[in-house]
Scaffold this active site. Structure first.
Site, PDB file in Angstrom:
ATOM      1  N   GLU A 168       0.745  -0.936  -0.034  1.00 20.83           N
ATOM      2  CA  GLU A 168      -0.007  -0.121  -0.032  1.00 20.83           C
ATOM      3  C   GLU A 168       0.892   1.252   0.045  1.00 20.83           C
ATOM      4  O   GLU A 168       1.527   1.550   0.991  1.00 20.83           O
ATOM      5  CB  GLU A 168      -0.818  -0.020   1.242  1.00 20.83           C
ATOM      6  CG  GLU A 168      -1.806  -1.262   1.296  1.00 20.83           C
ATOM      7  CD  GLU A 168      -3.070  -1.057   0.424  1.00 20.83           C
ATOM      8  OE1 GLU A 168      -3.356   0.096   0.131  1.00 20.83           O
ATOM      9  OE2 GLU A 168      -3.666  -2.103   0.011  1.00 20.83           O
ATOM     10  N   CYS A 172      -2.055   9.528   2.714  1.00 19.51           N
ATOM     11  CA  CYS A 172      -1.641   8.983   1.425  1.00 19.51           C
ATOM     12  C   CYS A 172      -2.678   9.015   0.023  1.00 19.51           C
ATOM     13  O   CYS A 172      -2.032   9.292  -0.954  1.00 19.51           O
ATOM     14  CB  CYS A 172      -1.531   7.268   1.589  1.00 19.51           C
ATOM     15  SG  CYS A 172      -2.884   6.439   1.985  1.00 19.51           S
TER      16      CYS A 172
HETATM   17  P1  NAD Z   1       8.143   4.740   5.372  1.00 17.78           P
HETATM   18  O1  NAD Z   1       8.300   3.747   4.097  1.00 17.78           O
HETATM   19  O2  NAD Z   1       9.293   5.259   5.581  1.00 17.78           O
HETATM   20  O3  NAD Z   1       7.761   3.645   6.628  1.00 17.78           O
HETATM   21  C1  NAD Z   1       6.761   2.782   6.726  1.00 17.78           C
HETATM   22  C2  NAD Z   1       7.315   1.578   7.567  1.00 17.78           C
HETATM   23  O4  NAD Z   1       8.501   1.072   7.250  1.00 17.78           O
HETATM   24  C3  NAD Z   1       7.754   1.903   9.044  1.00 17.78           C
HETATM   25  O5  NAD Z   1       7.034   1.079   9.902  1.00 17.78           O
HETATM   26  C4  NAD Z   1       9.375   1.909   8.977  1.00 17.78           C
HETATM   27  O6  NAD Z   1       9.692   1.377  10.272  1.00 17.78           O
HETATM   28  C5  NAD Z   1       9.448   0.903   8.115  1.00 17.78           C
HETATM   29  N1  NAD Z   1      10.889   1.153   7.531  1.00 17.78           N
HETATM   30  C6  NAD Z   1      11.244   2.249   7.165  1.00 17.78           C
HETATM   31  N2  NAD Z   1      12.500   2.374   6.607  1.00 17.78           N
HETATM   32  C7  NAD Z   1      12.613   0.726   6.359  1.00 17.78           C
HETATM   33  C8  NAD Z   1      13.840   0.013   5.753  1.00 17.78           C
HETATM   34  N3  NAD Z   1      14.782   0.702   5.074  1.00 17.78           N
HETATM   35  N4  NAD Z   1      13.616  -1.148   5.953  1.00 17.78           N
HETATM   36  C9  NAD Z   1      12.606  -1.584   6.427  1.00 17.78           C
HETATM   37  N5  NAD Z   1      11.666  -1.011   6.887  1.00 17.78           N
HETATM   38  C10 NAD Z   1      11.845   0.004   7.044  1.00 17.78           C
HETATM   39  O7  NAD Z   1       6.839   5.420   5.046  1.00 17.78           O
HETATM   40  P2  NAD Z   1       6.143   6.471   6.090  1.00 17.78           P
HETATM   41  O8  NAD Z   1       7.273   7.964   6.120  1.00 17.78           O
HETATM   42  O9  NAD Z   1       6.063   5.841   7.415  1.00 17.78           O
HETATM   43  O10 NAD Z   1       4.875   6.891   5.522  1.00 17.78           O
HETATM   44  C11 NAD Z   1       4.817   7.874   4.314  1.00 17.78           C
HETATM   45  C12 NAD Z   1       4.592   7.175   2.950  1.00 17.78           C
HETATM   46  O11 NAD Z   1       3.537   6.226   3.296  1.00 17.78           O
HETATM   47  C13 NAD Z   1       3.991   7.876   2.023  1.00 17.78           C
HETATM   48  O12 NAD Z   1       4.574   7.577   0.597  1.00 17.78           O
HETATM   49  C14 NAD Z   1       2.617   7.638   1.795  1.00 17.78           C
HETATM   50  O13 NAD Z   1       1.790   7.975   0.666  1.00 17.78           O
HETATM   51  C15 NAD Z   1       2.730   6.119   2.264  1.00 17.78           C
HETATM   52  N6  NAD Z   1       1.202   5.647   2.793  1.00 17.78           N
HETATM   53  C16 NAD Z   1       0.493   4.880   2.101  1.00 17.78           C
HETATM   54  C17 NAD Z   1      -0.728   4.494   2.598  1.00 17.78           C
HETATM   55  C18 NAD Z   1      -1.708   3.644   1.787  1.00 17.78           C
HETATM   56  O14 NAD Z   1      -2.678   3.135   2.449  1.00 17.78           O
HETATM   57  N7  NAD Z   1      -1.575   3.291   0.493  1.00 17.78           N
HETATM   58  C19 NAD Z   1      -1.279   5.134   3.688  1.00 17.78           C
HETATM   59  C20 NAD Z   1      -0.416   5.769   4.603  1.00 17.78           C
HETATM   60  C21 NAD Z   1       0.780   6.259   3.971  1.00 17.78           C
END
Ligand code: NAD
Length: 474
Positions: free
Chosen positions: A215, A249
């Site tokens: 997602e 998002c």
């Molecule tokens: P992110 O990808 O930075 O982090 C998401 C999760 O991944 C967190 O739990 C984090 O601990 C983990 N993570 C971060 N870096 C990692 C790595 N190198 N290896 C493994 N795990 C890692 O995203 P965010 O900043 O928390 O959220 C923002 C993004 O999420 C935006 O792009 C937004 O559009 C998207 N988003 C999508 C939805 C959806 O339902 N489609 C909903 C909310 C947010």
């Protein structure tokens, strides 16, 4: 020789698998009990969740209810209403050539599901997938976002109390812990977050051939040309854009309209913003804050050298950025994505800035949408059925919504997910059931009438001819 080392994370995943392997999560009454446990957890500790969301994101109690807790409750209610029907094996058709025989699809749980959530809706995006995972009879490991630490702490404290059988477990942590977690074998992974980390997750999943639901995000565009409903459209738009300070998002990312419409639209947006957040949104308890300084600096950087039509006020110490509308100059090259002329069009904004991009026509807007990745959502505000059809037919996105923004996420009857770079797979309601179950085909052909003899050697041309004819029927 490699010696397997046990760590708290490997132990947690092994324990979740051990619970799954006992079969205790499979019977329908236990699945229902798990959904009731989740509902009770939310009911008993709603004040705790509200306080945590306030601390992490300045999210006020009403928004915590409407955009987080109620979405999960609605998923639970919808699932409880339909679960018995979904769980029943359903008959499947059989071609004439295989008759006599009977076939059905028997849903079975997958195993251990890993759910990794982001910080922006840190309760909803962690627990809404859990509803489907539990309903389908799986066990689950939850990884809340470290960037919403108060919420993560509530989850880590309360989940074990409400799932004493160990069917749901929590691993807290950031990149190091998630990396370790991703080395483990899961039977399905749901990741919500950025495309960059989505790629990391998919690579890790490939090592175990684990299916993933990703997602992700992207730039969700808006087309506006509904002059007759300008004020109503402006109200819908500003709520969708600025709720949670734009950190949604599916928030409208950029708005396209024709140049002559821009002055009236900006006025209507200004009025709608004032209606919802007054003259000083900073003073209102229902206006959010940017999650951290890094994101604050990225967002305010977009405002350099552009025409700020509304808002723009900021306070780094508080991570406050007012609801802001910027108008990009006419003649801005119609490109979205890394090659766009202005930085605000190069990546997902994910904050309270709405750029308005003048374009010549709806057809030009369609062309612009197609210059980059398929968005997670596309919003159309028009009175013209032809224009609605144009966007539906000519563009591809996770969803299309006419005359509103964001709200499709609350419909349990609709699959929630992206397409292309905005994600793969979907969940919510019955789509969660499909995501977290294996619909196993079971075919039963009686031995008494040995019709399969006809396709076994030695081949008789007339019988094979009959089989081939039957295969094309039914
Ligand atoms: P992110 O990808 O930075 O982090 C998401 C999760 O991944 C967190 O739990 C984090 O601990 C983990 N993570 C971060 N870096 C990692 C790595 N190198 N290896 C493994 N795990 C890692 O995203 P965010 O900043 O928390 O959220 C923002 C993004 O999420 C935006 O792009 C937004 O559009 C998207 N988003 C999508 C939805 C959806 O339902 N489609 C909903 C909310 C947010």
């Amino acid at each position: 020789m490699t010696i397997a080392t046990s760590t708290p994370i490997t132990d947690t995943v092994a324990a979740a698998r051990a619970v799954f392997d006992t079969g205790s999560t499979h019977p329908l009454p236990r699945r229902v009990a798990h959904l009731h446990a989740l509902r009770n957890l939310l009911a008993d500790h709603e004040a705790e969740f509200e306080a945590a969301l306030w601390s992490d994101l300045h999210k006020n109690a009403t928004e915590a209810q409407v955009t987080e807790l109620e979405v999960i409750r609605a998923e639970i209610a919808h699932t409880l209403r339909h679960l018995r029907r979904w769980a029943k094996p359903r008959r499947a058709p059989i071609p004439l050539a295989l008759m006599p025989a009977r076939a059905r699809l028997r849903p079975e749980p997958l195993g251990v599901v890993l759910i990794i959530a982001p910080w922006n809706y840190p309760v909803q995006l962690l627990l809404a997938p859990l509803v489907g995972a539990l309903a389908a009879g799986n066990t689950a490991v939850l990884k809340p976002s470290e960037l919403a630490p108060a919420t993560a702490a509530v989850i880590a404290r309360r989940i074990p109390e409400y799932f004493p059988d160990g069917a749901v477990r929590v691993v807290e942590g950031a990149v190091a812990e998630t990396t370790e977690l991703l080395r483990e074998r899961f039977d399905h992974i749901v990741f919500t977050g950025s495309g960059t980390v989505g790629r990391v997750v998919m690579r890790a999943a490939a090592a175990h051939l684990t299916p993933v639901t990703l997602e992700l995000g992207g730039k969700s565009p808006v087309w506006f040309d509904d002059d007759a409903h300008l004020d109503a459209a402006a109200r819908r738009l500003v709520w969708a854009k600025f709720v949670n300070a734009g950190q949604t998002c599916v928030a409208p990312d950029y708005l396209m309209t024709t140049p002559e419409r821009i002055p009236a639209l900006v006025n209507a947006l200004r009025t709608a913003i004032a209606e919802m957040w007054g003259s000083d949104p900073r003073a209102e308890d229902h206006y959010g804050r940017i999650v951290n300084e890094r994101q604050f600096d990225r967002l305010t950087g977009y405002l350099d050298g552009v025409d700020v039509a509304i808002g723009g006020r900021r306070d780094r110490a508080e991570r406050y950025l007012a609801p802001t509308v910027v108008v990009l100059p006419a003649g801005t090259p119609p490109v979205v994505g890394p090659d766009a002329a202005h930085p605000v069009l190069r990546e997902e904004i994910f904050g309270p800035i709405l750029p308005i991009l003048p374009v010549a026509s709806a057809a030009e807007a369609v062309r612009l949408v197609k210059t980059w990745d398929k968005p997670l959502a596309l919003y159309v505000f028009t009175a013209s059925a032809q224009t609605r059809e144009l966007f539906e037919r000519e563009t591809s996105s996770g969803a299309v919504v006419h005359n509103a923004g964001v709200v499709h996420v609350a419909a349990s009857g609709l699959p929630f997910g992206g397409v292309g770079a905005s994600g793969m797979g979907a969940y919510h309601g019955g789509y969660s059931w499909q995501t977290f179950s294996h619909l196993k085909p079971v075919l039963n052909k009686p031995l008494a009438l040995d019709t399969l003899r006809m396709i076994a050697p030695p081949y008789a041309p007339r019988e094979i001819g009959l089989v081939r004819w039957l295969m094309r029927r039914g």
